[in-house]
Design an enzyme around this catalytic site. Structure first.
Site, short mmCIF file in Angstrom:
data_model
loop_
_atom_site.label_atom_id
_atom_site.label_comp_id
_atom_site.label_asym_id
_atom_site.label_seq_id
_atom_site.Cartn_x
_atom_site.Cartn_y
_atom_site.Cartn_z
N ARG A 14 6.78 -3.97 -38.45
CA ARG A 14 8.17 -3.51 -38.48
C ARG A 14 8.57 -2.66 -37.16
NH1 ARG A 14 7.39 -0.18 -43.89
NH2 ARG A 14 5.13 -0.26 -42.98
N ARG B 70 -1.80 -3.71 -36.56
CA ARG B 70 -0.25 -3.72 -37.08
C ARG B 70 0.48 -3.93 -36.01
NH1 ARG B 70 0.53 -1.92 -42.50
NH2 ARG B 70 -1.40 -2.74 -43.50
O1 1CP Z 1 -3.88 -0.58 -42.12
C1 1CP Z 1 -4.91 -0.97 -42.43
O2 1CP Z 1 -5.80 -0.02 -42.80
C2 1CP Z 1 -5.33 -2.24 -42.33
C3 1CP Z 1 -5.81 -2.92 -43.52
C4 1CP Z 1 -4.77 -3.26 -44.46
C5 1CP Z 1 -4.51 -2.38 -45.83
C6 1CP Z 1 -5.09 -1.05 -46.24
C7 1CP Z 1 -3.92 -4.42 -44.46
C8 1CP Z 1 -4.14 -5.50 -43.46
N1 1CP Z 1 -2.99 -4.34 -45.79
C9 1CP Z 1 -3.49 -3.06 -46.30
C10 1CP Z 1 -2.69 -2.97 -47.51
C11 1CP Z 1 -1.29 -2.84 -47.23
N2 1CP Z 1 -0.53 -3.90 -47.26
C12 1CP Z 1 -0.33 -1.81 -47.19
C13 1CP Z 1 -0.88 -0.23 -47.14
C14 1CP Z 1 -0.65 0.48 -48.59
C15 1CP Z 1 -1.44 1.68 -48.61
O3 1CP Z 1 -1.19 2.80 -47.90
O4 1CP Z 1 -2.23 2.09 -49.31
C16 1CP Z 1 0.70 -2.07 -46.96
C17 1CP Z 1 2.06 -0.99 -46.77
C18 1CP Z 1 0.82 -3.58 -47.21
C19 1CP Z 1 2.06 -4.56 -46.80
C20 1CP Z 1 2.07 -4.96 -45.47
N3 1CP Z 1 0.92 -5.55 -44.71
C21 1CP Z 1 3.01 -4.79 -44.45
C22 1CP Z 1 4.31 -4.27 -44.72
C23 1CP Z 1 5.26 -4.96 -45.38
C24 1CP Z 1 6.40 -5.53 -44.80
O5 1CP Z 1 7.32 -5.99 -45.52
O6 1CP Z 1 6.54 -5.54 -43.57
C25 1CP Z 1 2.67 -5.62 -43.16
C26 1CP Z 1 3.51 -5.82 -42.05
C27 1CP Z 1 1.23 -6.07 -43.56
C28 1CP Z 1 0.49 -6.94 -42.75
C29 1CP Z 1 -0.77 -6.60 -42.47
N4 1CP Z 1 -1.62 -5.98 -43.20
C30 1CP Z 1 -2.95 -6.13 -42.76
C31 1CP Z 1 -2.96 -6.40 -41.53
C32 1CP Z 1 -4.14 -6.60 -40.68
C33 1CP Z 1 -1.67 -7.19 -41.22
C34 1CP Z 1 -1.17 -7.95 -40.17
C35 1CP Z 1 -0.24 -7.16 -38.97
C36 1CP Z 1 -0.91 -6.66 -38.11
O7 1CP Z 1 -2.06 -6.15 -38.08
O8 1CP Z 1 -0.44 -7.04 -36.89
#
Ligand code: 1CP
Length: 347
Positions: free
Chosen positions: A34, A30
Site C-alpha cells: 500500500r 512489505r
Molecule cells: O507482516 C508480517 O509480519 C509478515 C507476515 C505476514 C502476516 C502476519 C504476512 C506476509 N501476512 C500476514 C497476515 C496479514 N495479511 C495481515 C496482518 C494482520 C494482523 O495484524 O494480524 C494483513 C493486513 C494481511 C493482508 C495483506 N497481505 C496485505 C494488505 C491487503 C491489501 O489489500 O493490500 C498485503 C499487501 C499482504 C501481502 C503480504 N503479506 C505477507 C507478505 C510477505 C506479503 C507480500 C508483500 C511484501 O512483503 O512486499
C-alpha cells in the site's frame, strides 16, 4: 542495484551465506503494497486472495518495488494464508483487517478442515514465480511462508489477535491437538516453500510474526520443534533461509538455532546487541524501525549509518526494516534509504 550475473551470486544470497559482497544488500518487508500508488492502482477492484492467485497481477506487483527502489531482492507477492486457502481452509483476507475465518479452529474434528497441500493445488504459484524470476534476471526472488505458530494463531483466534489467548489456551490445554495442528501447518508451509524454490526462488523467509508474544519456555516447548521441522524440510533446497519474528529479542538465540542461515531482527533490539545474543557467527537481517521513515531525513540517515556500522560485526548483513513498511510511508524515502545503503556500504 545488482552487479552480479546470477541470483545465486547476488549480494543478497552471498550475504546470507556469509560471503564477501560488493555492497550491503537491502530489501524491505512489505515493499510491495500500500505504500506504492502503482500497487493501489493495480489492486483496485480485485480481492486480495484473488490477486495472490493471478500470475499477471502477482508478477506486476512483485516487480513494482524492484523497478522503483532498485532493491537487491524481490519478495514474492502473496500472503501467509494463501497456502491455507489453497489447501481448502475457509479463510479470507478482509481489507483493513487481515486474515479472518468464520469458523475458527477449536477441536480435533476441525483438523479435517485442514487438508494437506500438494503442488498440484498451486500451479499458479509456480507459474507466478517462474515469470517473476525470468523478469528479474540477476536479482533474486525471496519466497516465503508463515511459521506454524503464527498460522495457528489466525486459525484459532479467527483473525488478528491482540493477546493470542485462545491459541495459548489450546497449546497448554490440549498439547496433543496443538502438536497435531502444528504438524499439519508444517506440512502446508513446507510444501508452499518448496513450490516457490523449485520454480526459481533464490532465498526464502519464514515469518513467525507473532512468536514474540510467547515466553521462552512456551516457545521452546510448543513452537520451536515445529519451526525446526518446517526449516528442516527446506535444508536441502539449496537456498538460504531467513527466520524472522516481531518482538523476539528474548527468543533470538533459539530462533537463530532453529535451522536457518540468517536471523531476522526486529527494531526493538540494537543490531549489535542482537549479533552478540546469537553468538556472532550468523548473518543477520534488519533492522530500521519502520516508524522512523516518517522522521526528518537526518534521523533516517543517522539510523541507517548506525545499523550498517553495527551489522559489520556479523559475517553477513542484509539491510531491512525491523518489520513491514507502514502503509502511509512516503515511497521516496524508501528509495533514498536504498541509495544510502548502497553508497555507504560500497566496497
Ligand atoms: O507482516 C508480517 O509480519 C509478515 C507476515 C505476514 C502476516 C502476519 C504476512 C506476509 N501476512 C500476514 C497476515 C496479514 N495479511 C495481515 C496482518 C494482520 C494482523 O495484524 O494480524 C494483513 C493486513 C494481511 C493482508 C495483506 N497481505 C496485505 C494488505 C491487503 C491489501 O489489500 O493490500 C498485503 C499487501 C499482504 C501481502 C503480504 N503479506 C505477507 C507478505 C510477505 C506479503 C507480500 C508483500 C511484501 O512483503 O512486499
Amino acid at each position: 542495484m545488482t552487479t552480479s550475473a546470477s541470483p545465486s551470486d547476488s549480494p543478497l544470497v552471498r550475504a546470507a551465506r556469509g560471503e564477501t559482497v560488493s555492497h550491503t544488500p537491502v530489501w524491505f518487508m512489505r515493499q510491495a503494497g500500500r505504500s506504492l500508488p502503482e500497487y493501489r492502482e493495480v489492486r483496485r477492484g480485485t480481492d486480495m486472495l484473488e490477486t495472490c492467485r493471478t500470475p499477471d497481477l502477482v508478477t506486476e506487483i512483485t516487480l513494482q518495488p524492484v523497478r522503483r527502489h532498485r532493491v537487491d531482492a524481490a519478495i514474492f507477492f502473496s500472503d501467509i494464508v494463501v497456502p491455507l486457502q489453497a489447501a481448502g481452509v475457509d479463510i479470507d483476507i478482509e481489507p483493513g483487517v487481515g486474515p479472518v475465518l468464520d469458523e475458527p479452529f477449536a477441536s480435533r474434528e476441525d483438523l479435517d478442515r485442514i487438508p494437506e497441500l500438494t503442488a498440484d493445488m498451486i500451479p499458479d504459484i509456480a507459474e507466478s514465480v517462474r515469470r517473476i524470476v525470468l523478469e528479474l534476471g540477476p536479482t533474486p526472488l525471496i519466497g516465503f511462508a508463515g511459521a506454524p505458530f503464527t498460522l495457528a494463531s489466525y486459525l484459532i483466534e479467527g483473525g488478528p489477535s491482540r493477546n493470542h489467548e485462545l491459541t495459548k489456551s489450546l497449546m497448554h490445554g490440549d498439547p496433543e491437538l496443538w502438536n497435531d495442528l502444528c504438524a499439519r501447518l508444517t506440512q502446508i508451509s513446507a510444501a508452499f516453500l518448496k513450490v516457490q524454490v523449485e520454480a526459481g526462488a533464490s532465498a526464502l523467509q519464514l515469518f513467525d510474526s507473532w512468536a514474540g508474544f510467547l515466553s521462552k519456555a512456551d516457545y521452546r516447548r510448543y513452537v520451536l520443534p515445529h519451526t525446526q521441522a518446517t526449516l528442516a524440510a527446506l535444508a536441502d533446497a539449496g537456498v538460504p533461509r531467513i527466520h524472522f519474528g516481531v518482538g523476539t529479542g528474548e527468543l533470538l538465540p533459539d530462533m537463530a538455532a532453529a535451522g536457518t542461515e540468517v536471523i531476522g531482527v526486529d527494531y526493538r533490539v540494537n543490531l549489535a546487541e542482537a549479533i552478540e545474543r546469537v553468538g556472532g557467527d550468523q548473518p543477520v537481517q534488519g533492522n530500521l524501525d519502520p516508524a522512523l521513515l516518517f522522521a526528518p531525513w537526518e534521523v533516517v540517515e543517522r539510523e541507517v549509518r548506525r545499523i550498517l556500522d553495527e551489522g559489520r560485526a556479523a559475517p553477513g548483513h542484509i539491510f531491512n526494516l525491523g518489520h513491514g513498511v507502514l502503509p502511509d510511508t512516503d515511497p521516496v524515502v524508501l528509495t533514498r534509504v536504498v541509495e544510502l545503503v548502497h553508497e555507504v556500504s560500497a566496497r
